[in-house]
Design a protein around this motif. Structure first.
Motif, PDB file in Angstrom:
ATOM      1  N   ILE A 172       0.814  -1.219   0.000  1.00  0.00           N
ATOM      2  CA  ILE A 172       0.000   0.000   0.000  1.00  0.00           C
ATOM      3  C   ILE A 172       0.848   1.269   0.000  1.00  0.00           C
ATOM      4  O   ILE A 172       0.590   2.181  -0.803  1.00  0.00           O
ATOM      5  CB  ILE A 172      -1.003  -0.022   1.176  1.00  0.00           C
ATOM      6  CG1 ILE A 172      -2.132  -1.013   0.864  1.00  0.00           C
ATOM      7  CG2 ILE A 172      -1.578   1.366   1.445  1.00  0.00           C
ATOM      8  CD1 ILE A 172      -3.115  -1.222   2.003  1.00  0.00           C
ATOM      9  N   PRO A 173       1.867   1.410   0.862  1.00  0.00           N
ATOM     10  CA  PRO A 173       2.679   2.633   0.810  1.00  0.00           C
ATOM     11  C   PRO A 173       3.351   2.855  -0.539  1.00  0.00           C
ATOM     12  O   PRO A 173       3.438   3.996  -1.020  1.00  0.00           O
ATOM     13  CB  PRO A 173       3.700   2.424   1.935  1.00  0.00           C
ATOM     14  CG  PRO A 173       3.043   1.468   2.873  1.00  0.00           C
ATOM     15  CD  PRO A 173       2.262   0.539   1.987  1.00  0.00           C
ATOM     16  N   SER A 174       3.830   1.777  -1.164  1.00  0.00           N
ATOM     17  CA  SER A 174       4.494   1.908  -2.468  1.00  0.00           C
ATOM     18  C   SER A 174       3.500   2.299  -3.558  1.00  0.00           C
ATOM     19  O   SER A 174       3.798   3.139  -4.416  1.00  0.00           O
ATOM     20  CB  SER A 174       5.191   0.599  -2.846  1.00  0.00           C
ATOM     21  OG  SER A 174       6.187   0.266  -1.907  1.00  0.00           O
TER      22      SER A 174
ATOM     23  N   ASP B 175       0.705   3.898  -3.092  1.00  0.00           N
ATOM     24  CA  ASP B 175       0.378   5.292  -2.805  1.00  0.00           C
ATOM     25  C   ASP B 175       1.440   6.228  -3.371  1.00  0.00           C
ATOM     26  O   ASP B 175       1.124   7.262  -3.968  1.00  0.00           O
ATOM     27  CB  ASP B 175       0.259   5.493  -1.296  1.00  0.00           C
ATOM     28  CG  ASP B 175      -0.120   6.908  -0.914  1.00  0.00           C
ATOM     29  OD1 ASP B 175      -1.317   7.196  -0.836  1.00  0.00           O
ATOM     30  OD2 ASP B 175       0.802   7.726  -0.706  1.00  0.00           O
ATOM     31  N   GLY B 176       2.700   5.850  -3.212  1.00  0.00           N
ATOM     32  CA  GLY B 176       3.784   6.680  -3.726  1.00  0.00           C
ATOM     33  C   GLY B 176       3.748   6.813  -5.236  1.00  0.00           C
ATOM     34  O   GLY B 176       4.005   7.900  -5.784  1.00  0.00           O
TER      35      GLY B 176
ATOM     36  N   LYS C 241       0.798   9.102  -6.171  1.00  0.00           N
ATOM     37  CA  LYS C 241       1.127  10.483  -5.804  1.00  0.00           C
ATOM     38  C   LYS C 241       2.090  11.093  -6.824  1.00  0.00           C
ATOM     39  O   LYS C 241       1.933  12.234  -7.266  1.00  0.00           O
ATOM     40  CB  LYS C 241       1.735  10.492  -4.398  1.00  0.00           C
ATOM     41  CG  LYS C 241       1.801  11.858  -3.754  1.00  0.00           C
ATOM     42  CD  LYS C 241       2.305  11.733  -2.325  1.00  0.00           C
ATOM     43  CE  LYS C 241       1.176  11.648  -1.311  1.00  0.00           C
ATOM     44  NZ  LYS C 241       0.512  10.386  -1.197  1.00  0.00           N
TER      45      LYS C 241
ATOM     46  N   TYR D 163      -4.825  12.138   5.643  1.00  0.00           N
ATOM     47  CA  TYR D 163      -4.547  10.886   4.932  1.00  0.00           C
ATOM     48  C   TYR D 163      -3.066  10.741   4.643  1.00  0.00           C
ATOM     49  O   TYR D 163      -2.397  11.689   4.243  1.00  0.00           O
ATOM     50  CB  TYR D 163      -5.336  10.842   3.610  1.00  0.00           C
ATOM     51  CG  TYR D 163      -4.843   9.760   2.676  1.00  0.00           C
ATOM     52  CD1 TYR D 163      -5.251   8.449   2.847  1.00  0.00           C
ATOM     53  CD2 TYR D 163      -3.944  10.046   1.647  1.00  0.00           C
ATOM     54  CE1 TYR D 163      -4.789   7.448   2.018  1.00  0.00           C
ATOM     55  CE2 TYR D 163      -3.476   9.052   0.804  1.00  0.00           C
ATOM     56  CZ  TYR D 163      -3.904   7.760   0.989  1.00  0.00           C
ATOM     57  OH  TYR D 163      -3.433   6.762   0.165  1.00  0.00           O
TER      58      TYR D 163
ATOM     59  N   PRO E 158       0.107   7.417   3.536  1.00  0.00           N
ATOM     60  CA  PRO E 158       0.236   6.081   2.929  1.00  0.00           C
ATOM     61  C   PRO E 158      -0.052   4.930   3.877  1.00  0.00           C
ATOM     62  O   PRO E 158      -0.350   3.825   3.430  1.00  0.00           O
ATOM     63  CB  PRO E 158       1.697   6.059   2.451  1.00  0.00           C
ATOM     64  CG  PRO E 158       2.388   7.128   3.214  1.00  0.00           C
ATOM     65  CD  PRO E 158       1.352   8.174   3.472  1.00  0.00           C
ATOM     66  N   GLU E 159       0.052   5.173   5.181  1.00  0.00           N
ATOM     67  CA  GLU E 159      -0.231   4.093   6.129  1.00  0.00           C
ATOM     68  C   GLU E 159      -1.718   3.999   6.466  1.00  0.00           C
ATOM     69  O   GLU E 159      -2.156   3.067   7.150  1.00  0.00           O
ATOM     70  CB  GLU E 159       0.566   4.327   7.420  1.00  0.00           C
ATOM     71  CG  GLU E 159       0.049   5.451   8.305  1.00  0.00           C
ATOM     72  CD  GLU E 159       0.277   6.844   7.735  1.00  0.00           C
ATOM     73  OE1 GLU E 159      -0.396   7.791   8.211  1.00  0.00           O
ATOM     74  OE2 GLU E 159       1.106   7.004   6.810  1.00  0.00           O
TER      75      GLU E 159
ATOM     76  N   ILE F  93      -6.883   4.278  -2.782  1.00  0.00           N
ATOM     77  CA  ILE F  93      -5.636   5.048  -2.839  1.00  0.00           C
ATOM     78  C   ILE F  93      -5.745   6.136  -3.904  1.00  0.00           C
ATOM     79  O   ILE F  93      -5.367   7.291  -3.682  1.00  0.00           O
ATOM     80  CB  ILE F  93      -4.436   4.131  -3.111  1.00  0.00           C
ATOM     81  CG1 ILE F  93      -4.187   3.227  -1.898  1.00  0.00           C
ATOM     82  CG2 ILE F  93      -3.184   4.942  -3.418  1.00  0.00           C
ATOM     83  CD1 ILE F  93      -3.109   2.193  -2.113  1.00  0.00           C
TER      84      ILE F  93
ATOM     85  N   ASN G 195      -5.895  10.210  -2.938  1.00  0.00           N
ATOM     86  CA  ASN G 195      -4.877  11.146  -3.413  1.00  0.00           C
ATOM     87  C   ASN G 195      -5.493  12.284  -4.219  1.00  0.00           C
ATOM     88  O   ASN G 195      -5.073  13.438  -4.099  1.00  0.00           O
ATOM     89  CB  ASN G 195      -3.827  10.409  -4.236  1.00  0.00           C
ATOM     90  CG  ASN G 195      -2.711   9.849  -3.383  1.00  0.00           C
ATOM     91  OD1 ASN G 195      -1.835  10.575  -2.924  1.00  0.00           O
ATOM     92  ND2 ASN G 195      -2.753   8.544  -3.144  1.00  0.00           N
TER      93      ASN G 195
END
Length: 439
Positions: free
Chosen positions: A117-119, A121-122, A125, A287, A289-290, A397, A401
């Protein structure tokens, strides 16, 4: 209920539409909802010169999903075999299918996807920042961004921007042609342009698979490594390159097109409702990424909005099936080889289940719980869509964003309609510019 004969099944042409079965009916012109109301959950249609049996409503979903082994998916989904080969998951029935799903589970389980999920999201973004202020097609943007996200996470395959375009073009043209009449589809799959894209995609993935095998027992850190190891183990170490390439392809592309269409359609309604936008933005304050790593419990309005998008704009409203084991439905016998159109999303638009069903109303999901068999966006039972978990990670996600950080200046009129026909997803692009919101 006494058994009736097949000729007694109501006819769409004669008993509902009032015209001869010899008249040509276009793919998107069947009025299945009205036919269901008049004829009931089973009736026949003439389509491509053949008789198909339509099954719809909660009754049909119950029967179709309760015993998936009564369907012959191998015959019904032959276009996938033509392109992906006979080791593709769609070409398997019964025990072989369950075995293949077990092999694929490490790639598509929510726990396996959630760690990325964090990746993801990155990536979203970064891609949004890259196009800020530029005229863009939302459908193209979403599919490109999601393909890029998959290539950096669940299947770590370095893809250039040009390669991403080829993969998307191949996926969209391949899937789009699956609903065509066979001779037209065969000609397209044999065309020079399609074969050039197919060879590019398959050769790139074949090199990735061979490189991974050469590295064993060392593993890469992505989901495909687990799928690869389990498949080789079940095959006693024997390498079927086509099978492994189709598995890698699934991880990279499964669901990207449908998710892009869902986001494209859903944004039309979100943008048209100032109150909904305000509520979602308030919910998304802070909001990061976690935020979704713990699930969607902290974002009930966003979750409800996504459920409503899935309900109103299913990418596969109707699925083709072939009967493998004879069975009876509503007193009518269905025999081996009968062609069936399973209208698994028809309950989405029944007033007795969803009040005012053609109105986009996310709040309905906060006010009431609906039966599982009334929701057919991803199918059901053991053949439920493999890409469902990816879609349910990608969609929140992407929307988070956009809503938290951007306004969208729409520069085209959208005309997205609900359609309940086989092979006719909701496609009407929105063009616009993402403009950063002032903090």
């Amino acid at each position: 209920m006494p058994t009736k004969s097949l000729p007694e099944i109501p006819s769409y042409e004669l008993d509902f539409a009032g015209y001869s079965a010899s008249e040509e009916t276009e793919l998107d012109s069947f009025d299945h909802l009205s036919a269901y109301r008049k004829l009931g959950p089973i009736y026949t249609v003439q389509f491509r010169g053949e008789k198909w049996i339509c099954l719809g409503g909660m009754e049909a979903n119950d029967v179709a999903w309760r015993n998936p082994d009564m369907w012959d998916y191998h015959s019904a989904l032959s276009p996938f075999r033509d392109v992906m080969g006979d080791r593709h998951v769609t070409q398997m029935d019964g025990k072989p299918h369950r075995r293949k799903r077990r092999q694929l589970k490490p790639g598509f389980a929510m726990s396996a996807i959630g760690r990325w999920i964090p990746s993801i999201d990155g990536v979203l973004k970064s891609r949004l920042a890259d196009i800020e202020g530029q005229q863009t097609s939302l459908a193209d943007f979403f599919m490109s961004a999601l393909t890029c996200a998959n290539s950096k996470t669940v299947l770590q395959a370095p893809l250039s921007e040009e390669a991403i375009k080829v993969f998307i073009r191949f996926e969209e043209s391949f899937i789009g042609a699956t609903v065509w009449e066979k001779s037209r589809r065969d000609a397209f799959y044999a065309s020079e342009a399609f074969l050039a894209d197919k060879n590019f995609v398959f050769n790139l993935l074949a090199e990735l698979v061979k490189e991974r095998i050469a590295r064993l027992p060392e593993k890469a850190e992505d989901n495909f490594s687990e799928v690869l190891s389990l498949t080789l183990e079940d095959n006693d170490g024997q390498v079927d390159l086509q099978e492994l390439v189709s598995e890698a392809y699934l991880l990279l592309m499964a669901g990207t097109g449908n998710t892009a269409k869902l986001l494209n359609c859903g944004l039309q309604h979100i943008l048209a409702d100032d109150d909904l936008q305000a509520e979602l933005r308030k919910e998304l304050e802070g909001y990061g990424p976690e935020s979704f790593a713990r699930g969607m419990e902290a974002f009930p309005k966003l979750k409800a909005t996504i459920m409503e998008i899935e309900r109103m704009f299913p990418a596969a409203p109707v699925l083709a099936r072939t009967v493998a084991t004879p069975f009876e439905f509503m007193g009518y016998p269905l025999e081996k080889g009968d062609k069936v159109l399973h209208m698994q999303t028809l309950p989405h638009f029944l007033e007795e289940i969803y009040e005012d069903p053609y109105t986009f109303k996310p709040a309905r999901w906060l006010e009431k719980k609906y039966p599982k068999k009334s929701q057919g966006t991803f199918g059901g039972s053991t053949h439920i869509c493999l890409g469902m978990n990816l879609a349910r990670v990608h969609m929140p996600i992407a929307l988070a964003n956009i809503l938290a950080n951007y306004d969208l200046e729409q520069t085209s009129e959208s005309d997205i309609k609900v359609n309940l026909n086989y092979g006719v997803p909701q496609v009407s692009d929105i063009s616009g510019r993402f403009v950063a919101r002032s903090k």
